[in-house]
Design a protein around this motif. Structure first.
Motif, PDB file in Angstrom:
ATOM      1  N   GLY A 197       0.769  -1.203   0.154  1.00  0.00           N
ATOM      2  CA  GLY A 197       0.009  -0.094  -0.187  1.00  0.00           C
ATOM      3  C   GLY A 197       0.745   1.306  -0.283  1.00  0.00           C
ATOM      4  N   TRP A 219      -4.070   4.087  -0.919  1.00  0.00           N
ATOM      5  CA  TRP A 219      -4.203   2.806  -0.647  1.00  0.00           C
ATOM      6  C   TRP A 219      -3.766   2.299   0.801  1.00  0.00           C
ATOM      7  N   TYR A 220      -4.362   1.116   1.430  1.00  0.00           N
ATOM      8  CA  TYR A 220      -4.136   0.919   2.582  1.00  0.00           C
ATOM      9  C   TYR A 220      -3.785  -0.697   2.657  1.00  0.00           C
ATOM     10  N   GLY A 221      -2.943  -1.073   3.473  1.00  0.00           N
ATOM     11  CA  GLY A 221      -2.589  -2.379   3.552  1.00  0.00           C
ATOM     12  C   GLY A 221      -1.271  -2.773   3.119  1.00  0.00           C
ATOM     13  N   CYS A 252      -3.964  -4.782  -0.601  1.00  0.00           N
ATOM     14  CA  CYS A 252      -4.296  -3.319  -0.271  1.00  0.00           C
ATOM     15  C   CYS A 252      -5.355  -2.896  -1.013  1.00  0.00           C
ATOM     16  N   ASP A 268      -1.647  -6.396   9.281  1.00  0.00           N
ATOM     17  CA  ASP A 268      -2.982  -5.557   9.128  1.00  0.00           C
ATOM     18  C   ASP A 268      -3.923  -5.651  10.025  1.00  0.00           C
TER      19      ASP A 268
END
Length: 269
Positions: A119, A191-193, A197, A240
């Motif tokens: 991410g 973006w996350y992860g 992600c 995560d």
């Protein structure tokens, strides 16, 4: 993401006009040791390159000449071999095993195991791109349908934050269909992860304006590379989930990663 059903972009009929300007979106890819697959990806991006489109490559530690191949093909290349790569500490391993009942399950985690922040790398690649709207692709992707003019018109219309598109993923001998949210405005979506992600609205709590691109305008196939190790994906998903213990998508992903490794009993529901 917004739970509202996204409106599908309509087909544009009539004669196609000649292009007078370069596309107002960029294509970005986070790569590591993709020299064998990169030519296939770039070949599928030929209409975009011929129209003057920008391809931004973020290399995260290749030793097979991937950055050189990308630069020779006219891509913008940035190399970050350290920034997004980390290692599991003994404390990380203990926390994950304790939290998910994995103590004594062999072959899942070990101190020093690689962890990759996908991410963070995608956010960085998007920040380096010339345009706000960025289509993120993987090294194992092939764009089977890529209507540059249609996509450029959708971006210029300024009515969307995310443009979802159809992807067929080949894993082993089976194809899986999904919709990706990899085409997004970096000003509205982030973006996350780590290993898997997703885009989420920025700032948090707002709703993203989402549309779906017809599959004859943009369609991608992803050919999973079975020769690459995926150990970092399990560790990344576990970290995560520790950070967001109530996230259902993370619980699903951890359960899937455990099941893929034959660890069925401790997989979270």
């Amino acid at each position: 993401l917004s739970q509202d059903r996204p409106a599908q972009l309509a087909h544009r009929g009539g004669a196609r006009r000649s292009r007078r300007y370069a596309p107002r979106f960029s294509v970005a890819a986070v790569l590591r040791n993709e020299s064998h697959r990169l030519p296939r990806l770039l070949a599928s991006l030929a209409p975009f390159r011929e129209a003057g489109g920008e391809i931004m490559i973020l290399d995260t530690g290749s030793d097979d000449g991937t950055p050189r191949l990308a630069a020779e093909a006219g891509c913008r290349v940035e190399v970050e071999p350290v920034r997004f790569n980390g290692r599991l500490t003994a404390k990380d391993v203990a926390r994950i095993e304790r939290a998910f009942g994995l103590t004594g399950v062999p072959g899942l985690l070990e101190r020093g195991q690689r962890v990759f922040d996908l991410g963070g790398a995608r956010n960085h690649a998007a920040s380096l791109a010339k345009h706000h709207f960025v289509l993120q692709v993987d090294g194992s992707d092939v764009l089977e349908a890529f209507d540059v003019e249609f996509l450029d018109a959708a971006v210029r219309a300024c009515g969307h934050d995310v443009l979802k598109f159809e992807t067929r993923r080949l894993h082993g001998e089976r194809w899986f269909a999904e919709h990706r949210d990899y085409f997004a405005d970096r000003r509205a979506a982030r973006w996350y992860g780590r290993a898997h992600c997703f885009v989420k609205p920025m700032p948090a709590g707002t709703a993203l304006r989402i549309s779906v691109i017809p599959p004859d305008r943009l369609r991608v196939t992803h050919h999973t590379d079975g020769t690459k190790t995926r150990d970092h994906q399990f560790a990344g998903v576990a970290l995560d989930l520790l950070a967001s213990p109530e996230a259902p998508d993370r619980r699903f992903l951890l359960g899937r990663e455990l099941a893929m490794r034959g660890a069925y009993r401790p997989a979270p529901a």
